[in-house]
Design an enzyme around this catalytic site. Structure first.
Site, PDB file in Angstrom:
ATOM      1  N   SER A  48     -50.956  10.993 -31.220  1.00 26.60           N
ATOM      2  CA  SER A  48     -49.875  10.159 -31.765  1.00 26.60           C
ATOM      3  C   SER A  48     -48.543  10.901 -31.652  1.00 26.60           C
ATOM      4  O   SER A  48     -48.507  12.109 -31.357  1.00 26.60           O
ATOM      5  CB  SER A  48     -50.157   9.865 -33.239  1.00 26.60           C
ATOM      6  OG  SER A  48     -50.038  11.070 -33.992  1.00 26.60           O
ATOM      7  N   ASP A  61     -51.169   7.420 -28.474  1.00 21.92           N
ATOM      8  CA  ASP A  61     -51.474   6.420 -29.495  1.00 21.92           C
ATOM      9  C   ASP A  61     -50.161   5.960 -30.143  1.00 21.92           C
ATOM     10  O   ASP A  61     -49.346   6.782 -30.565  1.00 21.92           O
ATOM     11  CB  ASP A  61     -52.375   7.098 -30.541  1.00 21.92           C
ATOM     12  CG  ASP A  61     -52.923   6.133 -31.565  1.00 21.92           C
ATOM     13  OD1 ASP A  61     -53.094   4.950 -31.246  1.00 21.92           O
ATOM     14  OD2 ASP A  61     -53.201   6.592 -32.700  1.00 21.92           O
ATOM     15  N   ASP A  78     -46.317   0.456 -28.515  1.00 25.36           N
ATOM     16  CA  ASP A  78     -46.518  -0.383 -29.688  1.00 25.36           C
ATOM     17  C   ASP A  78     -45.236  -1.140 -30.019  1.00 25.36           C
ATOM     18  O   ASP A  78     -44.378  -0.663 -30.755  1.00 25.36           O
ATOM     19  CB  ASP A  78     -46.959   0.486 -30.873  1.00 25.36           C
ATOM     20  CG  ASP A  78     -47.263  -0.360 -32.106  1.00 25.36           C
ATOM     21  OD1 ASP A  78     -46.996  -1.579 -32.071  1.00 25.36           O
ATOM     22  OD2 ASP A  78     -47.748   0.192 -33.103  1.00 25.36           O
ATOM     23  N   GLU A 123     -49.761  -4.159 -27.831  1.00 30.52           N
ATOM     24  CA  GLU A 123     -50.278  -4.673 -29.111  1.00 30.52           C
ATOM     25  C   GLU A 123     -49.579  -5.972 -29.496  1.00 30.52           C
ATOM     26  O   GLU A 123     -48.354  -6.089 -29.375  1.00 30.52           O
ATOM     27  CB  GLU A 123     -50.101  -3.636 -30.231  1.00 30.52           C
ATOM     28  CG  GLU A 123     -50.617  -4.153 -31.584  1.00 30.52           C
ATOM     29  CD  GLU A 123     -50.706  -3.097 -32.696  1.00 30.52           C
ATOM     30  OE1 GLU A 123     -50.762  -1.893 -32.372  1.00 30.52           O
ATOM     31  OE2 GLU A 123     -50.712  -3.501 -33.868  1.00 30.52           O
ATOM     32  N   GLY A 144     -55.724   4.022 -42.002  1.00 33.84           N
ATOM     33  CA  GLY A 144     -55.861   4.847 -43.189  1.00 33.84           C
ATOM     34  C   GLY A 144     -57.204   4.681 -43.895  1.00 33.84           C
ATOM     35  O   GLY A 144     -58.112   4.001 -43.387  1.00 33.84           O
ATOM     36  N   ASP A 164     -59.665   7.654 -36.545  1.00 35.59           N
ATOM     37  CA  ASP A 164     -58.935   8.861 -36.912  1.00 35.59           C
ATOM     38  C   ASP A 164     -59.260   9.282 -38.353  1.00 35.59           C
ATOM     39  O   ASP A 164     -59.677  10.413 -38.611  1.00 35.59           O
ATOM     40  CB  ASP A 164     -57.423   8.620 -36.761  1.00 35.59           C
ATOM     41  CG  ASP A 164     -56.602   9.862 -37.039  1.00 35.59           C
ATOM     42  OD1 ASP A 164     -57.174  10.958 -37.140  1.00 35.59           O
ATOM     43  OD2 ASP A 164     -55.367   9.746 -37.152  1.00 35.59           O
ATOM     44  N   SER A 165     -59.113   8.359 -39.282  1.00 37.13           N
ATOM     45  CA  SER A 165     -59.292   8.714 -40.701  1.00 37.13           C
ATOM     46  C   SER A 165     -60.678   9.303 -40.981  1.00 37.13           C
ATOM     47  O   SER A 165     -60.805  10.216 -41.818  1.00 37.13           O
ATOM     48  CB  SER A 165     -59.068   7.486 -41.582  1.00 37.13           C
ATOM     49  OG  SER A 165     -57.752   7.010 -41.417  1.00 37.13           O
TER      50      SER A 165
HETATM   51  O1  G3H Z   1     -52.744   5.058 -36.228  1.00 27.47           O
HETATM   52  C1  G3H Z   1     -52.339   6.180 -36.381  1.00 27.47           C
HETATM   53  C2  G3H Z   1     -53.235   7.349 -36.247  1.00 27.47           C
HETATM   54  O2  G3H Z   1     -54.173   7.416 -37.295  1.00 27.47           O
HETATM   55  C3  G3H Z   1     -52.435   8.603 -36.110  1.00 27.47           C
HETATM   56  O3  G3H Z   1     -51.915   8.984 -37.319  1.00 27.47           O
HETATM   57  O4  G3H Z   1     -49.459   9.205 -37.029  1.00 27.47           O
HETATM   58  O5  G3H Z   1     -50.674  10.457 -38.818  1.00 27.47           O
HETATM   59  O6  G3H Z   1     -50.929  11.106 -36.419  1.00 27.47           O
HETATM   60  P1  G3H Z   1     -50.646   9.986 -37.404  1.00 27.47           P
HETATM   61  P1  13P Z   2     -58.091   4.670 -38.789  1.00 25.59           P
HETATM   62  O1  13P Z   2     -57.025   5.064 -39.742  1.00 25.59           O
HETATM   63  O2  13P Z   2     -58.922   3.552 -39.289  1.00 25.59           O
HETATM   64  O3  13P Z   2     -58.938   5.841 -38.377  1.00 25.59           O
HETATM   65  O4  13P Z   2     -57.364   4.118 -37.456  1.00 25.59           O
HETATM   66  C1  13P Z   2     -56.916   4.984 -36.471  1.00 25.59           C
HETATM   67  C2  13P Z   2     -56.080   4.301 -35.450  1.00 25.59           C
HETATM   68  O5  13P Z   2     -56.042   3.098 -35.312  1.00 25.59           O
HETATM   69  C3  13P Z   2     -55.280   5.169 -34.571  1.00 25.59           C
HETATM   70  O6  13P Z   2     -54.449   4.428 -33.744  1.00 25.59           O
HETATM   71 ZN    ZN Z   3     -53.667   2.657 -34.558  1.00 21.23          ZN
END
Ligand code: G3H
Ligand code: 13P
Ligand code: ZN
Length: 325
Positions: free
Chosen positions: A50, A83, A105, A135, A181, A268-269
């Site tokens: 990201s 991302d 995005d 998106e 999240g 990610d979460s």
């Molecule tokens: O959708 C976002 C991802 O979970 C990345 O999160 O912007 O905290 O790196 P971040």
């Molecule tokens: P989560 O927060 O559900 O892991 O989603 C991650 C995501 O969409 C990153 O682009």
């Molecule tokens: Zn995302």
């Protein structure tokens, strides 16, 4: 094999009724935990970065970590993806800097501006052999630094053909009820099953089906797809953390989506939870230890086991490396 784009992965995933896991990476232990699981399970994988990850770890460090994984895992296809690219400049910087896939995005913009921006990125990316994810619709929760209040807005199926045709994107992220999240649903939105476990409302499969009907053969992406495993929420809370009511997307629903046109599922979460829960537990159980290797090692091991579980039981992409190159 060198880094690949997602093209063959999505062809394999669409035909085979599975999805490719797209896992966010921020440091060496996360890259290692994910790719070691993929190597052992012979699975294709998307490593995604990201804007926040680039700000934290630095573009070059992340690219080099991923290149190290490519050397260590020569037999599995690995794509490096941006991302939530917020603007053309960030996408260009990643395209010029070794990424094989970018997301632009534009979901917070008007339909017309989203098309315009996305088309500009697609033109540059395709000229450089890089694929693009766009998106439509917004997810509730946090999209990088953009906080989307309330429920977000579902993708409008009647817009998808025009968007894909006019932009030339290679895949499309849609909003069907997932969100970013660890707090995807409020307890009052959920019902309790016979075991007393909270069950969130179902994803909008009707929207997914309508989108798929309008875009036959076209790869769909789901963001916000962590399932927020309750064992790790409990671990965090038991060892000094405070994450009340953290609720994710049930894994069975993601498995269903992967059988349909969803070819990329973003997680990610769950990785963050596994890492944080493990480290919190370690600190409480070993208050005398201070060598980071000692607490990062079990964290990396638990990331690996979580990813293995996702590949086998949720995404269905274990053993599919050969189909995706
Ligand atoms: O959708 C976002 C991802 O979970 C990345 O999160 O912007 O905290 O790196 P971040
Ligand atoms: P989560 O927060 O559900 O892991 O989603 C991650 C995501 O969409 C990153 O682009
Ligand atoms: Zn995302």
């Amino acid at each position: 094999m060198p880094l690949v784009t997602t093209k063959k992965m999505f062809e394999g995933a669409y035909k085979g009724g599975y999805a490719i896991g797209a896992f966010n990476v921020n440091n060496m232990e996360i890259v290692q935990g994910i790719t070691e699981a993929c190597k052992e399970e012979n699975s294709p994988v998307i490593l995604q970065v990201s804007k926040g990850a680039r700000a934290y770890a630095n573009h070059t460090y992340l690219v080099k970590l991923v290149e190290a994984a490519v050397i260590e895992c020569p037999d599995i296809p690995i794509a490096l993806h941006l991302d939530h690219g917020p603007d053309f400049e960030t996408c260009k910087s990643c395209i010029d800097g070794g990424f094989t896939s970018v997301m632009i995005d534009g979901s917070s913009k008007s339909f017309k501006d989203n098309i315009e921006l996305t088309r500009k990125v697609v033109e540059y990316a395709h000229d450089h052999g890089v694929v693009v994810e766009g998106e439509l619709g917004t997810l509730a929760g946090i999209e990088d630094e953009v906080v989307v209040e309330g429920a977000g807005s579902y993708t409008r199926p009647e817009e998808v053909e025009e968007f894909v045709t006019k932009t030339g994107v290679d895949s499309l992220a849609i909003a069907i009820g997932t969100s970013h999240g660890a707090y995807k649903f409020k307890p009052e939105q959920c019902t309790r099953n016979e075991k007393g476990i909270l069950v969130p409302p179902a994803l909008r499969f009707d929207i997914l089906e309508e989108v798929s009907k309008r875009l036959p053969g076209f790869p769909i992406v789901l963001h916000g797809s962590s399932s927020v495993p309750q064992e790790y929420v409990a671990m965090v809370n038991e060892f000094g953390g405070k994450m009340p009511d953290a609720i994710g997307v049930p894994e069975e629903q993601l498995r269903e989506a992967a059988k349909l046109s969803v070819c990329k599922i973003n997680i990610d979460s769950d990785i963050r939870l596994a890492m944080t829960g493990t480290i919190r537990k370690f600190f409480v159980e070993h208050p005398d230890k201070f060598d980071p290797r000692e607490y990062l090692k079990p964290a990396r091991a638990n990331i690996k086991e979580m990813v293995r579980h996702k590949l086998i039981d949720v995404l269905g992409c274990a053993g599919k490396a050969n189909e995706c190159r």
